[in-house]
Design a protein around this motif. Structure first.
Motif, PDB file in Angstrom:
ATOM      1  N   CYS A  24       3.787  40.622  19.632  1.00 55.68           N
ATOM      2  CA  CYS A  24       3.979  42.087  19.316  1.00 55.68           C
ATOM      3  C   CYS A  24       3.314  42.729  20.716  1.00 55.68           C
ATOM      4  O   CYS A  24       2.161  42.571  20.985  1.00 55.68           O
ATOM      5  CB  CYS A  24       3.353  42.778  18.244  1.00 55.68           C
ATOM      6  SG  CYS A  24       3.546  44.760  18.087  1.00 55.68           S
ATOM      7  N   CYS A  27       0.294  45.315  19.106  1.00 57.59           N
ATOM      8  CA  CYS A  27      -0.991  44.951  18.526  1.00 57.59           C
ATOM      9  C   CYS A  27      -1.329  43.514  19.104  1.00 57.59           C
ATOM     10  O   CYS A  27      -2.503  42.849  18.729  1.00 57.59           O
ATOM     11  CB  CYS A  27      -0.776  44.992  17.142  1.00 57.59           C
ATOM     12  SG  CYS A  27       0.409  43.678  16.528  1.00 57.59           S
ATOM     13  N   HIS A  59       6.486  44.773  16.130  1.00 60.64           N
ATOM     14  CA  HIS A  59       6.594  45.010  15.034  1.00 60.64           C
ATOM     15  C   HIS A  59       7.256  46.221  14.593  1.00 60.64           C
ATOM     16  O   HIS A  59       6.917  47.052  15.327  1.00 60.64           O
ATOM     17  CB  HIS A  59       5.309  44.926  14.167  1.00 60.64           C
ATOM     18  CG  HIS A  59       4.504  43.697  14.312  1.00 60.64           C
ATOM     19  ND1 HIS A  59       3.523  43.546  15.004  1.00 60.64           N
ATOM     20  CD2 HIS A  59       4.854  42.428  13.556  1.00 60.64           C
ATOM     21  CE1 HIS A  59       2.809  42.083  14.893  1.00 60.64           C
ATOM     22  NE2 HIS A  59       3.611  41.463  14.097  1.00 60.64           N
ATOM     23  N   CYS A  62       4.710  49.074  14.127  1.00 62.06           N
ATOM     24  CA  CYS A  62       3.984  48.869  15.475  1.00 62.06           C
ATOM     25  C   CYS A  62       4.715  49.911  16.511  1.00 62.06           C
ATOM     26  O   CYS A  62       4.180  50.899  16.997  1.00 62.06           O
ATOM     27  CB  CYS A  62       3.525  47.818  16.222  1.00 62.06           C
ATOM     28  SG  CYS A  62       2.185  46.821  15.136  1.00 62.06           S
TER      29      CYS A  62
HETATM   30 ZN   LIG Z   1       2.539  44.734  16.224  1.00 61.37          ZN
END
Ligand SMILES: [Zn+2]
Length: 75
Positions: A24, A27, A59, A62
Motif C-alpha cells: 500500500c 501505510c 488498501h 487507506c
Molecule cells: Zn494501506
C-alpha cells in the motif's frame, strides 16, 4: 488559447488478487488477499505532466483516509 487535456491520473477499485505482491502506498503494508474478507484495493495510474509515471496500490480504506488523491475510484 487551446487547452489540451493531458492524460490524467486515475484510480480504479478492484478485488485483491490471490497472488497480490503489492504494498500500500499509504501505510506500506502488504495488500493481502483473503478469500474470506474479499478485500478491495485501489489501483492508480499516476500521470505527471501528461506522461504515465507509475502504478500505485492502496488498501481501499487507506485510499479514502489519504483523501482519495487520484479522485473517486471507478469500479
Ligand atoms: Zn494501506
Amino acid at each position: 488559447m487551446t487547452i489540451v487535456t493531458p492524460s490524467k491520473s486515475r484510480a480504479v477499485l478492484r478485488a485483491v488478487d490471490p497472488g497480490s505482491m503489492s504494498d500500500c502506498a499509504v501505510c506500506s503494508q502488504h495488500i493481502r488477499f483473503s478469500a474470506k474478507v474479499r478485500p478491495k484495493q485501489v489501483i492508480a495510474n499516476v500521470y505527471e505532466d501528461g506522461k504515465w509515471q507509475r502504478v500505485e496500490y492502496f488498501h481501499s480504506e487507506c485510499y479514502v483516509t489519504a483523501g482519495s488523491p487520484y479522485g473517486e475510484p471507478a469500479s
